[in-house]
Design an enzyme around this catalytic site. Structure first.
Site, PDB file in Angstrom:
ATOM      1  N   SER A 190      -3.479  46.065  29.637  1.00  0.00           N
ATOM      2  CA  SER A 190      -4.585  47.403  29.670  1.00  0.00           C
ATOM      3  C   SER A 190      -4.715  49.240  29.083  1.00  0.00           C
ATOM      4  O   SER A 190      -5.283  49.721  28.050  1.00  0.00           O
ATOM      5  CB  SER A 190      -4.847  48.203  31.800  1.00  0.00           C
ATOM      6  OG  SER A 190      -5.684  46.951  31.919  1.00  0.00           O
ATOM      7  N   LYS A 235      -7.375  45.217  44.400  1.00  0.00           N
ATOM      8  CA  LYS A 235      -9.278  45.710  44.690  1.00  0.00           C
ATOM      9  C   LYS A 235      -9.680  45.868  46.606  1.00  0.00           C
ATOM     10  O   LYS A 235     -10.146  46.670  46.044  1.00  0.00           O
ATOM     11  CB  LYS A 235      -9.526  44.587  44.098  1.00  0.00           C
ATOM     12  CG  LYS A 235      -9.288  44.391  41.983  1.00  0.00           C
ATOM     13  CD  LYS A 235      -9.745  43.324  41.483  1.00  0.00           C
ATOM     14  CE  LYS A 235      -9.084  43.614  40.006  1.00  0.00           C
ATOM     15  NZ  LYS A 235      -9.707  42.157  39.224  1.00  0.00           N
TER      16      LYS A 235
END
Ligand code: ATR
Length: 298
Positions: free
Chosen positions: A23, A72
């Protein structure tokens, strides 16, 4: 401080482990494309310290975070208790991969995984003269990765969703939840043929959302699915073809791994944070090169 010199806005990706994350590479490329002064770092959160890590980052003025394995669900739970903080995608998945920390102290929790998948599917279908909205999806798997995509399929106008899973009740349950958001759906076991369902004649896109590739396994589907398919997609990616993509090599069927999904979910997060949209395809080419170069290192 000189008002003309603005400090770079800080963003992070939080996970455990996190050293492998691509990322920072992706978001640095997005920022360079658009000439934005954006700083993006990896943050390793202790397994029992996600909430404390987020609080410290917010206090330090960080503007937003990507959230990856295993946090998450916790990112969703953290935002759920705040008013107006969840997108419908995060709500359906009960998981968030993108947090935006607003200046007024509010937080937005989104799940861009499914939207990223749909952008990559649409891109590849367009090269075949098709759109995702014309197609039906056969999704293999009914875990977290699978439920992260259902809301995006509904928003993309997918004609029908079939969920096939090793553990059949989980497939049926996810299909029922998809029906509840007006996505026509059915669930069954991996060996169920397409004829078992009254699916429309729309072209089939096969999406492997199971974690089988992580273990080197390939889910065995009824062969009729491949006859009806126009595209097969594995949400996993690697420098080498994943076991799923490799296993379909002999078929005359376009196959893709999930590297595009990674870059397109990042593009969506970048849009949430900055309102600007970088060219994800340009970045995807560079990420693929970086992945191959990394694999060649001794
Ligand atoms: P994730 O968050 O990566 O989706 P998960 O929630 O544990 O992980 O879900 C993993 C999914 O991959 C499940 O649908 C699982 O099937 P079961 O529900 O039957 O466990 C599926 N899966 C894992 N290994 C598999 C394999 N070797 N063959 C087929 N399906 C597999």
């Amino acid at each position: 401080m000189n008002a003309l010199i603005s400090e770079a806005d800080r963003y992070v990706v939080i996970g455990n482990p996190i050293s492998h994350s691509m990322s920072p590479f992706i978001h640095a490329d997005f920022a360079a494309q658009l000439g934005l002064p954006l700083q993006y770092e990896r943050v390793l959160a202790p397994l029992n310290g996600f909430a404390q890590t987020v609080a410290a980052l917010k206090a330090a003025g960080v503007k937003g975070a990507n959230v990856t394995v295993p946090f998450k669900l916790e990112a969703f739970a953290l935002a759920k208790v705040l008013p107006n903080s969840l997108t419908s995608a995060a709500e359906f998945a009960q998981a968030a991969n993108t947090l935006k920390f607003n200046a007024d102290g509010t937080v937005l929790a989104d799940n861009t995984d499914g939207g990223g998948l749909c952008r990559d599917l649409d891109r590849q279908l367009n090269t075949l003269g098709l759109h995702l909205a014309q197609c039906q999806v056969l999704m293999i798997g009914a875990g977290g990765a699978a439920s992260g995509c259902v809301s995006a399929f509904q928003q993309a106008g997918v004609q029908h969703l079939t969920v096939l899973n090793r553990t059949v009740p989980k497939a049926r349950e996810l299909a029922e939840r998809a029906e509840a958001i007006d996505l026509p759906s059915a669930g069954g076991g991996l060996d169920t043929p397409p004829s078992h369902f009254e699916t429309p004649g729309a072209p089939v896109v096969i999406v492997n959302a199971s974690s089988s590739s992580l273990k080197g396994d390939v889910p065995v589907l009824h062969p009729d699915w491949y006859q009806r398919a126009v595209l097969a997609y594995d949400m996993m990616y690697a420098a080498e073809p994943t076991p799923f993509v490799w296993s379909l090599g002999k078929l005359d069927l376009p196959c893709s791994d999930g590297l595009g999904m990674l870059v397109f979910q990042a593009q969506l997060a970048f849009e949430v944070w900055t309102g600007a949209s970088p060219n994800a395809l340009e970045t995807l080419t560079k990420v693929r090169q970086a992945l191959l170069a990394k694999a060649k290192q001794p």
